[in-house]
Scaffold this active site. Structure first.
Site, PDB file in Angstrom:
ATOM      1  CE  LYS A 168       0.349   8.483  -1.667  1.00  0.00           C
ATOM      2  NZ  LYS A 168      -0.721   7.541  -1.191  1.00  0.00           N
ATOM      3  N   GLY A 204       0.962  -1.113   0.079  1.00  0.00           N
ATOM      4  CA  GLY A 204      -0.062  -0.162  -0.105  1.00  0.00           C
ATOM      5  C   GLY A 204       0.815   1.118  -0.106  1.00  0.00           C
ATOM      6  CB  THR A 205       0.804   4.184  -2.163  1.00  0.00           C
ATOM      7  OG1 THR A 205      -0.420   4.759  -1.813  1.00  0.00           O
ATOM      8  CG2 THR A 205       0.762   3.449  -3.397  1.00  0.00           C
ATOM      9  CG  ASP A 206      -2.194   5.047   2.866  1.00  0.00           C
ATOM     10  OD1 ASP A 206      -2.006   5.947   1.987  1.00  0.00           O
ATOM     11  OD2 ASP A 206      -3.177   4.800   3.282  1.00  0.00           O
ATOM     12  CB  THR A 207       3.326   2.986   5.369  1.00  0.00           C
ATOM     13  OG1 THR A 207       2.865   1.594   5.260  1.00  0.00           O
ATOM     14  CG2 THR A 207       2.414   3.590   6.296  1.00  0.00           C
TER      15      THR A 207
END
Length: 320
Positions: free
Chosen positions: A159, A85-88
């Site tokens: 990100k 997942g791109t959040d972390t």
């Protein structure tokens, strides 16, 4: 035939289990395996977890590093791709970079849009990441992040956009290279890499990002809670409001490791200003300086460094 293992951890780049074979495949993307196999790459899927990026933890990241390390020891494996997942994603990628010591490529990727959204980018990113993991050009480059046709060093990738398919960038350094059709173009290689051998990490490390006029309450709460480390994203190239200095001094006096990271997310920490709270005061107080790292990565590094040493002050070797 080159062999790439795709380790899935969850996130928007969703996978499902093929009912006929039981194998994990990208949503609506069974054909990607056939396409890449025809290019001389064998792909195997390996499920580690099924978590959104916001649910993933550094402890799980260290477990993932051990899992990948075991996969890379197989002589038949050319490289490993991790979907995340791109959040972390940038934090996990940097943790893997600091804890995996192999010549074989490890590539982390994901998708800015879910499989149900128009413009889903997961299959393109996955195909690109697999090609990068199979390429001889990417050996001995450490952990890489591949997104939107670009190749980034894990230490530099951030990100920078919430919804754009070009969600990741490397402020200050740019990409290491690009994927164009079937070709991997590497412009340069990571200049500095670090390996921290550790069996566990220290979870009690806080991250504090002050704004203009912020008081030091969060810092004092962290000190009162007896955390092991504190990362502060300082202004500019290493400056803090003068009213923060007593609390920083109190933290260092209590052997809490305080690391300063640039709030810009990139750049070295140093200045020649003589006013109170500038770099010279922070240096005098004995803090650590996390050059060229944003606060999130500096926290990961400090967690690992504290887990690798017997005495807190010994972490200085990892913060030159």
């Amino acid at each position: 035939m080159k062999k790439v293992i795709v380790v899935t951890t969850g996130g928007g780049i969703a996978f499902k289990r093929n009912p006929a074979t039981g194998a994990l495949v990208p949503v609506d993307g069974e054909d990607i395996i056939a396409q890449l196999t025809h290019s001389g790459i064998t792909i195997e899927f390996n499920e580690f977890s099924s978590l959104p990026g916001s649910h993933f933890t550094p402890v799980q990241g260290l477990e993932l590093a051990r899992h990948i390390d075991a996969l890379l020891r197989d002589e038949t494996v050319t490289g490993v791709v991790v979907t995340h997942g791109t959040d972390t994603l940038e934090e996990t990628a940097y943790l893997l970079d600091l804890t995996i010591n192999h010549q074989k490529p490890v590539v982390v990727t994901g998708s800015a849009r879910s499989a149900t959204m128009p413009g889903y980018d997961g299959l393109h990113n996955l195909a690109s990441a697999i090609r990068v993991a199979a390429a001889t050009e990417t050996r001995e480059t450490g952990v890489l992040v591949v997104f939107a046709g670009q190749i980034f060093a894990a230490a530099d990738a951030q990100k920078t956009y919430a919804h754009s398919v070009e969600a990741f960038a490397a402020p200050g350094s740019g990409p290491l290279g690009w994927i164009v059709a079937d070709r991997i173009w590497m412009r340069h290689r990571p200049a500095q890499r670090m390996y921290i051998p550790c069996a566990h990490l220290e979870e009690r490390v806080d991250l504090i990002t002050p704004g203009q006029g912020s008081d030091d309450r969060l810092l004092r709460h962290a000190i009162a809670d007896r955390v092991a480390g504190i990362v502060i994203e300082a202004f500019g190239s290493g400056r803090m409001p003068p009213w923060w200095l007593p609390a920083i001094q109190e933290a260092t006096a209590q052997r809490i490791m305080v690391a300063i990271a640039p709030c810009t997310g990139s750049g070295a920490l140093h200045d020649e200003y003589g006013y109170v709270g500038a770099y010279h005061d922070l240096e005098r107080l004995g803090v650590l300086f996390a050059h060229y790292l944003n606060g999130r990565k500096a926290r990961i590094k400090l967690m690992l460094a504290l887990g690798a040493v017997r005495r807190p002050e010994d972490v200085r070797v990892w913060f030159p």
